[in-house]
Write an enzyme that holds these catalytic residues in place. Structure first.
Site, PDB file in Angstrom:
ATOM      1  N   CYS A 112      11.392  23.849   7.909  1.00 53.38           N
ATOM      2  CA  CYS A 112      10.709  24.883   8.317  1.00 53.38           C
ATOM      3  C   CYS A 112       9.577  25.104   7.608  1.00 53.38           C
ATOM      4  O   CYS A 112       9.196  24.488   6.401  1.00 53.38           O
ATOM      5  CB  CYS A 112      11.577  26.232   7.847  1.00 53.38           C
ATOM      6  SG  CYS A 112      13.116  26.128   8.487  1.00 53.38           S
ATOM      7  N   HIS A 115      15.105  21.813   3.691  1.00 57.63           N
ATOM      8  CA  HIS A 115      14.660  22.991   3.698  1.00 57.63           C
ATOM      9  C   HIS A 115      13.658  23.198   3.078  1.00 57.63           C
ATOM     10  O   HIS A 115      13.602  22.836   1.950  1.00 57.63           O
ATOM     11  CB  HIS A 115      16.050  23.729   2.986  1.00 57.63           C
ATOM     12  CG  HIS A 115      17.257  23.904   4.018  1.00 57.63           C
ATOM     13  ND1 HIS A 115      17.155  24.708   5.049  1.00 57.63           N
ATOM     14  CD2 HIS A 115      18.312  23.401   3.680  1.00 57.63           C
ATOM     15  CE1 HIS A 115      18.531  24.541   5.632  1.00 57.63           C
ATOM     16  NE2 HIS A 115      19.270  23.863   4.765  1.00 57.63           N
TER      17      HIS A 115
END
Lengths: 563, 380
Positions: B218, B176
């Protein structure tokens, strides 16, 4: 009214004293408690070393035998000449080469030695006569008519540090001193460059510092092939037996290592430590299927498929988990009975004499065919086979020399270089290696120490412990000593100091405590300090401003009173 | 209209042909051209060996997320690990860091497996996985230590990145992330500035020849914005402001199995074999916006070679440079008998082959002569 005045005065005094305490006591205390410990580093000396100016000195002794000198030239001997050559590699690096040549005539014992029938025997007896220290070169000049060297050969380089040079015809050389030097000096320089170092070798050793575009494919291949200088190397000999049902292999690796490999490694001891393992792997196949060639009645591996042989095998090879030294692998593959004999073909589809190949910075593989040692279908399996270690070690030794960077470019035309034989390494080859390793070590250590100093300068909150500072100081000292010894021409000491320098610099650079973990952007720093200091500072500042404005008002009143 | 066949600018013959003759002529010309071109390519293969300037390959594969619902990040890393191993990089040159153990997780309905395709087609965990940093050992500190080489002296060889100036390194990060950072273990972050500084320190010490950096998180493109060292190429699965999405859930396992970018990357890599000549430009086209929903990005301005000339196997595989040994040394002296037994320790490794226990490796460690350890290691 008076109490209000006293109150006001007391208030002013309180504000002022708090401000004084904060400034005089608080700020230094905060500074000292939040600073990181950074031991002192000799930054000036490091910056001096960053501009690398190396001087390499070679002692050359030129000995004239009888019949080489004209009477007029004989009068000038013995004499000494010094040649210097400066080369600028890039903005930070300059190299100076200094050849100190001593010219003299041969004494009786040397003349006798030069009367031997062959050059090799002459070399052997000459060696006992002169004690040439590490890094020096002795050149014996013989007359053109001498039969010591075969036809067409002008220079002979032996096992030690001596070379034999054939003088040109007396007509072409000339009578006086100047002509003699004009004839001899370029030839002597060429010999010295082959036996100690040339400019291309030294610039190749500086490749860490100076990224020069490679001149040719060969020089790129040379620079990629040999291992970088390291304090130790691990050598692993592996025997691969894919077919234990048919072959029971027996190799006396201990004896072979002791007889053939250990002499070379003992000679290379000043350069690095070597540790040797051996292993036998069963059921280890090559990753490639060899093709059957009916014209040769044998299986062949062509050059393009060799690249894919190593990877499947490498996964099975072990290595010593404790050391981080580079590993050289030497594999001996005995093909299984169904794929025997197996030959390696080069790019021109010709079989290779050694039946071996090597990979840069990894090691070598040799295919050893045993099918001719037993007949087909007659002997009961498994067959006991004793491997001929001489042949095997001959190939491995050649590959080992290549991996360690011993092999140099081919000799110029007219040169005859004695093959090294059982010793594995000629003295002058060792010198060559020592020159390039010393320069490489010095260059790498200076780059390491310079980049470490830059790094510590840039990142303000890395802690510099005392041990790092002491390592850096000892690196600087060793480097200065190494450069001085190179200037003086003491190759052995220079190598030792350069090794110490590189060990200390690596230890300092790779110290586990030098890890800059926390990166604080400036806005984060403000975000941490403002909630702590702002509530405290605001009342103090406001009261100071109030005091200042009141003092200014009083001065105005006094001014207006005076007027 | 005159049509001439030329060889290097010299006209060989010229004709004034009809239309079908023109077509035949063009066919022949194309055929000859291809034949000559192929010939050149074939002979250049030998020269191509030294085009890339590297002699060995390393891979550092990191999964930074923990917890069962981040199964896909572990599957991502293991798929890249599997491809890299299949193309030839051995375990000794791969540093695999997995922040959590999915294969042996209590919630895994199929223990000892990590799947990457729906319907459990592909088990990327396999039989032969060597994880170097596992669980809580995967921290920002350890990652930076591996990259810069500043490990404590007791670290074993398998946990070190022992690259040199001729190593091509592949670095793959997944987990992440956000704008300028990547989250490790749900408790700490590594910023793009720290990563760029770590690469600069690697460059200063010449710990790599060329480096390929792939990140699947991301806003992954923000992580390579700050690079400034030479010879770096970077790929990311999404631009700043975009999220990288996962590919497909598996109803039997209950979590998403892989991320889109790595899923299509794995598909692309399955077509590569050790001798293929696919170049980097094809890798940049993997997972366009239509498949990935996010826009993958790449950065090649710091890379010195043209990406069109860089092979995929330069980073993902381990194609060795090989030279034929032309010279041998003539050893004429017979072997000397050993004066005394050389000290050694012997290890024998056994394997089960065809239901028989067979010794497969006998390893003998020699003690060098100068170290007298004969009291410690008697020869058995």
């Amino acid at each position: 009214m008076a109490t209000a005045e006293v109150e006001r005065k007391r208030g002013q005094l309180a504000a002022l004293s708090i401000a004084v305490v904060v400034v005089l006591v608080g700020v230094p205390l905060w500074w000292r408690t939040t600073e990181t410990y950074r031991a002192w580093l000799p930054v000036n000396q490091i910056n001096e070393l960053a501009e690398l100016q190396l001087q390499l000195s070679v002692d050359v002794e030129v000995v004239f035998s009888r019949g080489t000198l004209m009477p007029e030239q004989q009068k000038k001997v013995p004499f000494t000449r010094t040649q210097e050559e400066a080369q600028k590699v890039d903005d930070d690096t300059t190299l100076r080469y200094r050849y100190e040549s001593k010219y003299r005539t041969a004494n009786i014992m040397e003349e006798d030695a030069l009367k031997q029938p062959t050059a090799a025997e002459a070399d052997l007896s000459l060696h006992t006569l002169s004690a040439s220290p590490c890094g020096s070169v002795v050149v014996y000049v013989i007359p053109e008519t001498s039969v010591l060297l075969p036809q067409g050969v002008d220079v002979y380089i032996g096992h030690r540090r001596t070379a034999v040079l054939r003088m040109g015809a007396p007509m072409s050389v000339g009578k006086n001193h100047k002509q003699l030097l004009a004839h001899l000096e370029p030839r002597i320089t060429q010999v010295v460059q082959v036996m100690s170092f040339s400019h291309t070798d030294i610039t190749a050793a500086l490749s860490d510092r100076v990224r020069l575009s490679p001149g040719s494919k060969e020089s790129l291949a040379d620079s990629m092939r040999s291992f970088k200088s390291s304090p130790g190397y691990e050598i692993t000999f592996s025997l691969l037996n894919p077919d234990p049902k048919s072959h029971r292999l027996d190799w006396d690796i201990e004896g072979a290592v002791h007889s053939y490999i250990q002499p070379l490694l003992t000679k290379l001891a000043p350069l690095a430590n070597f540790s040797i393992d051996s292993q036998i792997l069963y059921y280890a196949m090559l990753g490639v299927n060899p093709r059957f060639d009916s014209s040769l009645e044998a299986y062949t591996l062509n050059a393009d498929s060799l690249a894919h042989v190593i990877n499947p095998v490498e996964a099975r090879l072990g290595s010593n988990a404790a050391s981080s030294n580079p590993v050289l692998n030497f594999l001996l593959y005995v093909p299984d009975a169904h794929h025997s004999p197996l030959y390696i073909h080069d790019h021109q589809k010709q079989p290779v004499a050694s039946n071996a190949f090597h990979s840069p910075r990894w090691g070598g593989i040799m295919v050893y065919n045993v099918n001719d040692l037993y007949g087909r279908g007659e002997t009961p399996l498994p067959v006991n086979i004793n491997i001929n270690m001489e042949k095997v070690m001959g190939v491995f030794l050649a590959q080992l020399r290549l991996m360690l960077g011993v092999q140099s470019s081919p000799a110029p035309p007219g040169f005859l270089v004695e093959p090294c034989g059982g010793a594995g390494l000629a003295d002058w080859e060792l010198d060559r290696l020592m020159w390039s390793r010393t320069v490489e070590n010095v260059a790498t250590a200076t780059t390491t120490i310079t980049s470490l100093a830059q790094l510590l300068d840039q990142i303000g909150n890395i802690v510099i412990n005392d041990n790092i500072a002491s390592q850096v100081s000892s690196t600087v000292t060793s480097l200065q000593l190494a450069v001085a010894e190179l200037e003086a021409g003491n190759l052995g000491f220079a190598l030792q100091y350069s090794k110490e320098a590189i060990l200390a610099s690596e230890r300092a650079f790779f110290d586990p405590s030098l890890l800059h973990l926390l990166y604080f952007p400036d806005d984060q720093k403000f975000a941490i300090y403002i909630p702590l200091f702002l509530p405290m500072c605001v009342p103090i500042l406001l009261s100071l401003i109030k005091i200042a404005s009141e003092a200014r008002q009083r001065r105005k009143l006094k001014q207006s009173k005076k007027d | 209209m005159l049509l001439c066949l030329t060889d290097g600018g010299i006209a060989l013959f010229c004709v004034n042909p009809t239309s079908w003759q023109i077509i035949v002529f063009i066919y022949i010309y194309i055929y000859i051209y291809i034949y000559i071109y192929m010939g050149n390519v074939h002979s250049d293969k030998a020269g191509q060996f030294f085009n890339s300037g590297h002699t060995n390959n390393w891979a550092v594969l990191v999964c930074t997320s923990r917890f069962w619902f981040n199964y896909r990040h572990v599957a991502n890393t293991l798929s890249v690990y599997r491809s890299v191993k299949r193309l030839g990089i051995p375990d000794s040159r791969i540093v695999l860091m997995l922040a959590d153990d999915m294969a042996c997780n209590h919630r895994n309905p199929k223990p000892a497996t990590v799947f990457s395709h729906k319907n459990m087609e592909l088990n990327v965990y396999g039989d032969d996985v060597e994880v170097d940093y596992r669980g809580y050992e995967v921290t920002v500190e350890n990652f930076l230590r591996v990259l810069t080489g500043r490990l404590p002296a007791s670290t074993p060889r398998s946990k070190r990145l022992l690259s040199d100036d001729r190593s091509n390194i592949l670095i793959y990060l997944t987990g992440h992330g956000g704008n300028g950072f990547l989250k490790f273990q749900d408790s700490e972050e590594i910023s793009n500035v720290e990563l760029a500084d770590a690469f600069e320190q690697m460059w200063q010490k010449r710990r790599y020849n060329e480096l390929l950096f792939i990140i699947d998180t991301c806003q992954g493109a923000s992580m390579y914005e700050r690079f400034y060292s030479p010879n770096l190429m970077a790929l990311a699965s999404s631009q700043v402001g975009e999220d990288s999405l996962s590919h497909q859930p598996d109803l039997a396992i209950g979590v998403h199995l892989m991320d889109r970018y790595t899923f299509y990357l794995l598909e692309f890599l399955e077509d590569i074999h050790p001798s293929s000549t696919t170049n980097m430009n094809q890798l940049f086209k993997v997972c366009p916006k239509s498949q990935c929903v996010s826009t993958p990005g790449h950065r090649t301005d710091l890379f010195l070679r043209d990406p069109g000339r860089v092979l995929i196997t330069d980073f993902f595989g381990s194609v060795r440079k090989v030279e034929i040994t032309m010279e041998t040394i003539n050893l004429s002296s017979p072997m000397e008998p050993l004066p005394e037994r050389i000290n050694c320790t012997v290890h024998i490794l056994y394997m089960c082959i065809n239901k028989h226990i067979i010794p497969t490796a006998i390893i003998m460690y020699y003690v060098p002569r100068q170290k007298l350890l004969r009291d410690v290691f008697p020869c058995t």
